[in-house]
Design a protein around this motif. Sequence first.
Motif, PDB file in Angstrom:
ATOM      1  N   GLY A  27      -8.166   0.610  -7.784  1.00 35.70           N
ATOM      2  CA  GLY A  27      -7.431   1.057  -6.612  1.00 35.70           C
ATOM      3  C   GLY A  27      -7.191  -0.118  -5.696  1.00 35.70           C
ATOM      4  N   ILE A  28      -6.250   0.053  -4.814  1.00 36.73           N
ATOM      5  CA  ILE A  28      -5.924  -0.978  -3.838  1.00 36.73           C
ATOM      6  C   ILE A  28      -5.593  -0.266  -2.526  1.00 36.73           C
ATOM      7  CG2 ILE A  28      -3.509  -1.036  -4.557  1.00 36.73           C
ATOM      8  CD1 ILE A  28      -3.546  -4.037  -3.993  1.00 36.73           C
ATOM      9  N   PHE A  29      -5.965  -0.882  -1.408  1.00 40.78           N
ATOM     10  CA  PHE A  29      -5.666  -0.251  -0.123  1.00 40.78           C
ATOM     11  C   PHE A  29      -5.617  -1.297   0.979  1.00 40.78           C
ATOM     12  CE2 PHE A  29     -10.118  -0.801   0.300  1.00 40.78           C
ATOM     13  CZ  PHE A  29     -10.492  -0.619   1.623  1.00 40.78           C
ATOM     14  N   SER A  30      -5.031  -0.923   2.099  1.00 42.91           N
ATOM     15  CA  SER A  30      -4.996  -1.761   3.289  1.00 42.91           C
ATOM     16  C   SER A  30      -6.167  -1.364   4.181  1.00 42.91           C
ATOM     17  CB  SER A  30      -3.683  -1.583   4.052  1.00 42.91           C
ATOM     18  OG  SER A  30      -3.790  -2.205   5.317  1.00 42.91           O
ATOM     19  N   TYR A  31      -7.151  -2.233   4.253  1.00 37.34           N
ATOM     20  CA  TYR A  31      -8.357  -1.965   5.037  1.00 37.34           C
ATOM     21  C   TYR A  31      -7.998  -1.700   6.501  1.00 37.34           C
ATOM     22  CZ  TYR A  31     -13.162  -2.522   6.681  1.00 37.34           C
ATOM     23  OH  TYR A  31     -14.392  -2.311   7.250  1.00 37.34           O
ATOM     24  N   GLU A  32      -7.171  -2.572   7.063  1.00 35.22           N
ATOM     25  CA  GLU A  32      -6.808  -2.434   8.477  1.00 35.22           C
ATOM     26  C   GLU A  32      -6.035  -1.137   8.742  1.00 35.22           C
ATOM     27  OE1 GLU A  32      -7.756  -4.216  11.202  1.00 35.22           O
ATOM     28  OE2 GLU A  32      -9.066  -5.237   9.789  1.00 35.22           O
ATOM     29  N   ALA A  33      -5.114  -0.790   7.862  1.00 39.11           N
ATOM     30  CA  ALA A  33      -4.328   0.434   8.064  1.00 39.11           C
ATOM     31  C   ALA A  33      -5.231   1.665   8.039  1.00 39.11           C
ATOM     32  CB  ALA A  33      -3.241   0.556   6.997  1.00 39.11           C
ATOM     33  N   VAL A  34      -6.162   1.693   7.109  1.00 38.21           N
ATOM     34  CA  VAL A  34      -7.066   2.838   7.021  1.00 38.21           C
ATOM     35  C   VAL A  34      -8.010   2.850   8.215  1.00 38.21           C
ATOM     36  CG1 VAL A  34      -8.890   3.943   5.677  1.00 38.21           C
ATOM     37  CG2 VAL A  34      -6.911   2.971   4.504  1.00 38.21           C
ATOM     38  N   LEU A  35      -8.587   1.693   8.525  1.00 37.94           N
ATOM     39  CA  LEU A  35      -9.526   1.600   9.651  1.00 37.94           C
ATOM     40  C   LEU A  35      -8.868   2.067  10.948  1.00 37.94           C
ATOM     41  CD1 LEU A  35     -12.377   0.588  10.545  1.00 37.94           C
ATOM     42  CD2 LEU A  35     -11.278  -1.595  11.068  1.00 37.94           C
ATOM     43  N   GLN A  36      -7.669   1.562  11.208  1.00 34.50           N
ATOM     44  CA  GLN A  36      -6.989   1.882  12.461  1.00 34.50           C
ATOM     45  C   GLN A  36      -6.497   3.324  12.526  1.00 34.50           C
ATOM     46  OE1 GLN A  36      -4.056  -1.206  12.976  1.00 34.50           O
ATOM     47  NE2 GLN A  36      -5.617  -2.773  13.148  1.00 34.50           N
ATOM     48  N   SER A  37      -6.486   4.020  11.418  1.00 33.65           N
ATOM     49  CA  SER A  37      -6.069   5.432  11.433  1.00 33.65           C
ATOM     50  C   SER A  37      -7.244   6.376  11.658  1.00 33.65           C
ATOM     51  CB  SER A  37      -5.378   5.785  10.113  1.00 33.65           C
ATOM     52  OG  SER A  37      -6.325   5.892   9.061  1.00 33.65           O
ATOM     53  N   MET A  38      -8.458   5.849  11.606  1.00 33.22           N
ATOM     54  CA  MET A  38      -9.647   6.699  11.735  1.00 33.22           C
ATOM     55  C   MET A  38      -9.843   7.140  13.186  1.00 33.22           C
ATOM     56  SD  MET A  38     -12.213   4.531   9.238  1.00 33.22           S
ATOM     57  CE  MET A  38     -13.646   5.572   9.597  1.00 33.22           C
ATOM     58  N   TYR A 151       0.338  -9.040  -6.537  1.00 33.28           N
ATOM     59  CA  TYR A 151       0.894  -8.223  -7.608  1.00 33.28           C
ATOM     60  C   TYR A 151      -0.172  -7.257  -8.092  1.00 33.28           C
ATOM     61  CZ  TYR A 151       2.288  -6.648 -12.221  1.00 33.28           C
ATOM     62  OH  TYR A 151       2.584  -5.862 -13.280  1.00 33.28           O
ATOM     63  N   MET A 152       0.265  -6.038  -8.401  1.00 35.01           N
ATOM     64  CA  MET A 152      -0.628  -5.038  -8.962  1.00 35.01           C
ATOM     65  C   MET A 152       0.148  -4.251 -10.007  1.00 35.01           C
ATOM     66  SD  MET A 152      -2.432  -1.778  -7.118  1.00 35.01           S
ATOM     67  CE  MET A 152      -0.973  -0.764  -7.072  1.00 35.01           C
ATOM     68  N   SER A 153      -0.436  -4.097 -11.167  1.00 33.97           N
ATOM     69  CA  SER A 153       0.195  -3.327 -12.224  1.00 33.97           C
ATOM     70  C   SER A 153       0.129  -1.846 -11.875  1.00 33.97           C
ATOM     71  CB  SER A 153      -0.512  -3.569 -13.557  1.00 33.97           C
ATOM     72  OG  SER A 153      -0.079  -2.647 -14.521  1.00 33.97           O
ATOM     73  N   ALA A 154       1.279  -1.197 -11.842  1.00 38.07           N
ATOM     74  CA  ALA A 154       1.327   0.233 -11.530  1.00 38.07           C
ATOM     75  C   ALA A 154       0.667   1.060 -12.630  1.00 38.07           C
ATOM     76  CB  ALA A 154       2.762   0.673 -11.322  1.00 38.07           C
ATOM     77  N   ASP A 155       0.567   0.500 -13.846  1.00 42.08           N
ATOM     78  CA  ASP A 155      -0.070   1.205 -14.958  1.00 42.08           C
ATOM     79  C   ASP A 155      -1.584   1.259 -14.795  1.00 42.08           C
ATOM     80  OD1 ASP A 155       2.447   1.338 -15.988  1.00 42.08           O
ATOM     81  OD2 ASP A 155       2.137  -0.229 -17.491  1.00 42.08           O
ATOM     82  N   LYS A 156      -2.159   0.193 -14.255  1.00 43.12           N
ATOM     83  CA  LYS A 156      -3.619   0.081 -14.167  1.00 43.12           C
ATOM     84  C   LYS A 156      -4.153   0.373 -12.768  1.00 43.12           C
ATOM     85  CE  LYS A 156      -3.978  -1.535 -18.339  1.00 43.12           C
ATOM     86  NZ  LYS A 156      -4.524  -0.763 -19.398  1.00 43.12           N
ATOM     87  N   GLY A 157      -3.340   0.115 -11.770  1.00 47.54           N
ATOM     88  CA  GLY A 157      -3.826   0.260 -10.406  1.00 47.54           C
ATOM     89  C   GLY A 157      -3.045   1.288  -9.614  1.00 47.54           C
ATOM     90  N   GLU A 158      -3.665   1.709  -8.524  1.00 50.72           N
ATOM     91  CA  GLU A 158      -3.062   2.746  -7.693  1.00 50.72           C
ATOM     92  C   GLU A 158      -3.331   2.409  -6.230  1.00 50.72           C
ATOM     93  OE1 GLU A 158      -3.553   7.575  -7.043  1.00 50.72           O
ATOM     94  OE2 GLU A 158      -4.993   6.523  -8.283  1.00 50.72           O
ATOM     95  N   ASP A 159      -2.313   2.534  -5.383  1.00 51.39           N
ATOM     96  CA  ASP A 159      -2.493   2.340  -3.954  1.00 51.39           C
ATOM     97  C   ASP A 159      -3.151   3.595  -3.389  1.00 51.39           C
ATOM     98  OD1 ASP A 159      -2.367   1.990  -1.202  1.00 51.39           O
ATOM     99  OD2 ASP A 159      -0.352   1.151  -1.253  1.00 51.39           O
ATOM    100  N   VAL A 160      -4.346   3.441  -2.859  1.00 53.82           N
ATOM    101  CA  VAL A 160      -5.112   4.592  -2.375  1.00 53.82           C
ATOM    102  C   VAL A 160      -5.220   4.624  -0.846  1.00 53.82           C
ATOM    103  CG1 VAL A 160      -6.420   4.842  -4.520  1.00 53.82           C
ATOM    104  CG2 VAL A 160      -7.316   3.373  -2.701  1.00 53.82           C
ATOM    105  N   THR A 161      -4.366   3.864  -0.177  1.00 54.73           N
ATOM    106  CA  THR A 161      -4.414   3.805   1.292  1.00 54.73           C
ATOM    107  C   THR A 161      -4.276   5.193   1.905  1.00 54.73           C
ATOM    108  OG1 THR A 161      -3.485   1.562   1.262  1.00 54.73           O
ATOM    109  CG2 THR A 161      -3.350   2.777   3.340  1.00 54.73           C
ATOM    110  N   GLU A 162      -3.253   5.920   1.514  1.00 52.40           N
ATOM    111  CA  GLU A 162      -3.008   7.251   2.097  1.00 52.40           C
ATOM    112  C   GLU A 162      -4.094   8.246   1.697  1.00 52.40           C
ATOM    113  OE1 GLU A 162      -0.786   7.723   4.486  1.00 52.40           O
ATOM    114  OE2 GLU A 162      -0.253   5.620   4.219  1.00 52.40           O
ATOM    115  N   VAL A 163      -4.612   8.093   0.488  1.00 56.59           N
ATOM    116  CA  VAL A 163      -5.691   8.981   0.033  1.00 56.59           C
ATOM    117  C   VAL A 163      -6.931   8.761   0.895  1.00 56.59           C
ATOM    118  CG1 VAL A 163      -7.187   9.560  -1.921  1.00 56.59           C
ATOM    119  CG2 VAL A 163      -4.797   8.991  -2.321  1.00 56.59           C
ATOM    120  N   LEU A 164      -7.250   7.502   1.172  1.00 53.58           N
ATOM    121  CA  LEU A 164      -8.403   7.203   2.027  1.00 53.58           C
ATOM    122  C   LEU A 164      -8.196   7.725   3.446  1.00 53.58           C
ATOM    123  CD1 LEU A 164      -9.391   3.637   0.806  1.00 53.58           C
ATOM    124  CD2 LEU A 164     -10.877   5.654   0.832  1.00 53.58           C
TER     125      LEU A 164
END
Length: 171
Positions: A27-38, A151-164
């Motif tokens: 998974g991949i996410f934006s730490y700051e975006a998630v933190l600031q949304s809490m 770069y992140m392979s869409a086959d292997k990785g997933e953006d989990v920012t919104e999920v978090l």
Amino acid sequence: MKMRRTVIILFALLFTAVLQAQDLKFGIFSYEAVLQSMPDYIAAQQDLSQLRSQYDAETKRTEDEFNVKYEAFLEEQSGLAPTIRNKRQLELQDMMERGITFKKEAKRLLEQAEKDALTPVKNRLSEAVKQLGRERGYAFILNADSEAVPYMSADKGEDVTEVLKALLMKK
């Protein structure tokens, strides 16, 4: 002979790791975006802003008080006896030193307050990342801030920012 055996073992381990990596999910996410949304981050920032305003107001009050006394001293210093002039200069110097000390202490206290306020929020985010990683079977979850993952392979990785973000809003 021993060297050849070591090379063969290392090659076998490397080959096994490459094969296993084929099934790797991450998974991949934006730490700051998630933190600031809490919500607790937002509340902590509001509390810190109020504390910062109080320290700023006190700093301004002491600076204004010093400026008034300094201007008064400048206007009357020529008519003062040397001992009185020296006494007032010492008082002004003491006021200035106390103001500088207060600014330094206020800065230190604000930094400590920020650390104290954000530590539980960051710990909560860290636990949510671990939970999500376990639930979704990720080998790892990367922080994509500062262009750390260009770069992140869409086959292997997933953006989990919104999920978090959603996961942390529930708690």
